[in-house]
Design a protein around this motif. Structure first.
Motif, mmCIF file in Angstrom:
data_model
loop_
_atom_site.group_PDB
_atom_site.id
_atom_site.type_symbol
_atom_site.label_atom_id
_atom_site.label_comp_id
_atom_site.label_asym_id
_atom_site.label_seq_id
_atom_site.Cartn_x
_atom_site.Cartn_y
_atom_site.Cartn_z
ATOM 1 N N LEU A 491 0.921 -1.097 0.049
ATOM 2 C CA LEU A 491 0.008 0.083 0.087
ATOM 3 C C LEU A 491 0.966 1.141 -0.206
ATOM 4 O O LEU A 491 0.565 2.167 -0.855
ATOM 5 N N TRP A 508 -5.990 -1.669 -5.827
ATOM 6 C CA TRP A 508 -5.868 -0.654 -5.052
ATOM 7 C C TRP A 508 -6.226 0.660 -5.835
ATOM 8 O O TRP A 508 -6.012 1.807 -5.261
ATOM 9 N N LEU A 511 -7.463 4.202 -4.340
ATOM 10 C CA LEU A 511 -6.508 5.166 -3.788
ATOM 11 C C LEU A 511 -6.270 6.342 -4.789
ATOM 12 O O LEU A 511 -5.500 7.220 -4.456
ATOM 13 N N SER A 514 -7.990 8.783 -3.266
ATOM 14 C CA SER A 514 -7.993 8.824 -1.849
ATOM 15 C C SER A 514 -7.372 10.180 -1.312
ATOM 16 O O SER A 514 -7.936 10.730 -0.226
ATOM 17 N N GLN A 546 -13.249 3.005 2.471
ATOM 18 C CA GLN A 546 -12.328 3.375 1.721
ATOM 19 C C GLN A 546 -11.612 4.731 2.438
ATOM 20 O O GLN A 546 -10.314 4.945 2.540
ATOM 21 N N THR A 549 -9.338 3.626 5.022
ATOM 22 C CA THR A 549 -8.078 3.134 4.737
ATOM 23 C C THR A 549 -7.249 4.315 4.213
ATOM 24 O O THR A 549 -6.058 4.137 4.536
ATOM 25 N N HIS A 587 -7.518 -2.066 4.677
ATOM 26 C CA HIS A 587 -7.839 -2.431 3.333
ATOM 27 C C HIS A 587 -8.573 -3.634 2.762
ATOM 28 O O HIS A 587 -9.269 -3.507 1.843
ATOM 29 N N SER A 590 -12.025 -3.318 2.979
ATOM 30 C CA SER A 590 -12.611 -2.560 1.807
ATOM 31 C C SER A 590 -12.555 -3.335 0.502
ATOM 32 O O SER A 590 -13.589 -3.384 -0.098
#
Length: 694
Positions: A491, A508, A511, A514, A546, A549, A587, A590
């Motif tokens: 991550l 991922w 993100l 994010s 999310q 995370t 994560h 999620s």
């Protein structure tokens, strides 16, 4: 001046008006959400005794649910179940000695391959989805058998296929497939398990004889917990440091950890070969049908061709060559090809969870205890406390099922495409799901046992064997804490690449936004919304997961940067370790929710889709409530909304209770496979009475 004063007054009025509008909009939003919301639990009307009478039912055919869950593999599971039903002598008894259990497991495995005509190696190579469905069914028969099968085909066979080349497949594949070549996977050492790069066993090349010489340099290098080694194995894939003599130095050149095929017993009389020492690891907490042993080697010579040379080879004159330039890249490629074991453990752990939840819920539906004065006793599943214990476990089981289905599909894609992005995705996702699901299942097994009271303590009802056999899943194929660190590291790597303009992998990709959307100031209107329509909106649920995370990832990166200046990279990592583990778990949750929502949306049957939506809502909101402190601390959820989430979790647990029987029946585990008398679909007490001799 007068004109400027008027403009200022006008601006002030506009600002005041804008604030009033925002306040009004907020009040209207909350009022609308209250009016539109389905009434909550109505504590006064839904007293516990009424729960026994009022059951909220969803129209659903169990066969349709089973078909959707198995995705066309139901007949493969049933083939396994029928095979063992017709052969009572192959069924594992409740009480069995270690040595007899080991021999029974070998007979079971041989029968599956040679009598049932199932070829697990072919499935693993050509249809991974079918292979993992098959192994889940085998796990319901006996987890020891499932692990022994996994050692033979996924680990020993998989290492030869994935780390070797054509010459190895031509020589060994047929014997592995038909069990003529039973084998082991000798990676773990007494002093080194998760830290594979630090293994001490050596394989030194001898130019004069064109052989590798395998040695155990000290006690810490003893290969330990090696499945199939104590009794049945004839070969072992041994992971050792490849040493090449250096013409410029008296020290050998260390080329890193490689895999070698080492015969350990005679093909003729099964005697242990010269230079090989084998000891029995003895009784374990569980899985005593698997013959785990310890191996040591003293100047054991093997041909140069026994090096599994896909990622690195040695020529006749002792020259090393590889398409990968560094030790670290070769090591990463080697481990990347062995992720099938983690995929299997995650998938198999869900199978264990299905069995334990099924037993606990069926017993809770059967068992009656207490109730209103002068009225019949009610089912213990009609008590709110019991619903809160078991219904979230049931919801999580469904979520894990769809997440591991996705993992298997990605694994199958990886084996076909060998795409670097897919390989990296499967490596991190398998580590995370294996760690998260096996840890969750271990805790759930204790909850299910306790929920069945004293009857859960009877060995015949299987919680003891399931709990003991499954416990090591938390350590197999990597300790869970270590695996979660791998997820956190990946991550952080993705986080760094985002700012460098790199592409994010599929799993991922949320993100990407994010650091913008999720980390902006929260919307005060949304923060206070508490209507059912909003709370049960999958967009809100997934956004909440999310957001958490993304927030954890952002703060982890900042903390690591700050501490590394004083403590160095390792010290900073250790200082932030608990934060990083929480990040990894967040994560994975999620991902699980995202795959659950996708499964709900693609379900073609509207009744099943409605049922799965209910279960998905419970999973999502229960997880949010379990970590409500995080959301409250970040002002993502206002106090009134937090209370609404808690009330809705209670209500959804009550609603899922009304379809709990159908939901566990949907797992498709027949009574004769489940075997626990208190977990049968009917006649539980009569079966239980017969077992004790009445």
């Amino acid at each position: 001046m007068e004109g400027e004063s008027q403009r200022n007054l006008s601006d002030s009025r506009r600002n005041i008006s804008k604030k009033d509008q925002e306040r009004s909009a907020s009040r209207l939003e909350r009022l609308a959400s209250h009016m539109a919301a389905v009434p909550l639990v109505r504590e006064a009307q839904l007293a516990r005794q009424e729960c026994a009478k009022v059951k909220i039912k969803h129209q659903v055919h169990v066969s349709t649910l089973v078909e959707f869950l198995t995705q066309g593999h139901q007949s493969e599971q049933e083939k396994v179940y029928r095979f063992f039903l017709e052969r009572p002598h192959l069924q594992t008894p409740v009480e069995i000695h270690k040595d007899k259990h080991r021999e029974l497991c070998m007979r079971q495995l041989t029968a599956v391959v040679r009598e049932a005509g199932i070829r697990p190696m072919d499935l693993l190579l050509n249809d991974p989805a079918s292979y993992f469905v098959f192994t889940e069914a085998i796990g319901h028969i006996d987890l020891s058998l499932a692990i022994k099968l996994g050692v033979q085909f996924s680990l020993w066979g998989g290492s030869v296929i994935n780390l070797g080349t054509k010459k190895h497949r031509d020589k060994y594949l047929a014997g592995i497939s038909n069990l003529d070549y039973p084998g082991c996977f000798a990676m773990t050492e007494l002093h080194h398990g998760s830290n594979v790069q630090a293994l001490q066993t050596t394989a030194t090349f001898d130019r004069l004889t064109d052989e590798f010489v395998i040695n155990t340099p000290d006690e810490g290098a003893t290969k330990w917990w090696i499945g199939n080694a104590a009794v049945h194995g004839k070969f072992a894939t041994v992971f050792a440091r490849l040493k090449l003599p250096s013409p410029d130095s008296h020290l050998d050149k260390d080329m890193g950890v490689h895999a070698f095929i080492v015969p350990i017993r005679s093909m003729e009389d099964h005697s242990v070969l010269p230079g090989v020492e084998i000891r029995d690891c003895g009784y374990k907490v569980g899985l005593n049908g698997v013959d785990n042993g310890a191996l040591r080697f003293s100047n054991v010579r093997i041909p140069r061709d026994n090096l599994l040379n896909r990622f690195g080879d040695v020529s006749r004159d002792g020259e090393y060559n590889s398409s990968l330039p560094t030790v670290n890249k070769r090591f990463a490629a080697t481990l990347g090809e062995l992720v099938g074991g983690r995929v299997g453990l995650a998938y198999g752990s869900v199978g264990v969870l299905k069995a334990s939840v099924t037993i606990a819920i069926r017993y809770a539906l059967l068992r009656q205890q207490f109730g209103p004065p002068n009225k019949p006793e009610i089912s213990i599943l009609d008590y709110q406390s019991h619903q809160q214990r078991l219904m979230p476990l049931l919801a999580s089981t469904y979520g894990f099922h769809f997440a591991t289905q996705y993992l298997v599909n990605r694994y199958a894609e990886m084996k076909v495409t060998h795409d670097d992005e897919v390989v990296a995705d499967v490596h991190a996702l398998s580590a995370g799901l294996k760690a998260y699901i096996t840890s969750y299942t271990a805790k759930a097994l204790s909850t299910c046992r306790e929920a069945c009271g004293g009857h859960g303590y009877a060995a015949v009802n299987r919680f003891g064997s399931l709990r003991n056999d499954h416990d090591i899943f938390q350590t197999f194929e990597g300790d869970n804490t270590v695996l979660l660190q791998q997820v956190a590291a990946d991550l952080l790597k993705q986080y760094k690449e985002k700012f460098q303009g790199g592409a994010l992998s599929v799993t991922w990709n949320y993100l990407r936004e994010s650091m913008g959307t999720y980390l902006n100031q929260t919307n005060p209107v949304v923060t206070h919304r508490e209507g059912h329509g909003h709370l049960r909106d999958p967009n809100f649920q997934l956004d909440a997961f999310q957001y958490r995370t993304a927030r954890l990832l952002h703060t982890a990166a900042l903390r690591l940067r700050k501490h590394s200046q004083r403590l160095g990279s390792f010290g900073a990592w250790n200082r932030c370790l608990n934060h990083l583990l929480t990040l990894a778990e967040s994560h994975i949750e999620s991902v699980i929710l995202a795959k659950f929502i996708e499964a709900v949306n693609r379900c073609p049957d509207k009744d099943v889709r409605s049922l799965l939506k209910l279960v998905c809502d419970l999973y999502a909101l229960d997880r949010i409530w379990e970590d409500i402190g995080t959301y409250r601390n970040q002002d993502y959820v206002a106090p009134n909304k937090a209370k609404a989430i808690h009330r809705l979790v209670e209500y959804l647990s009550y609603e899922v209770r009304g379809v709990a029987k159908e939901l566990v029946d949907g797992f498709g585990v027949p009574d004769f496979v489940l075997r626990a008398p208190i977990g049968l679909q009917n006649g539980q007490y009569s079966e239980y009475m017969q077992y004790v001799g009445f």
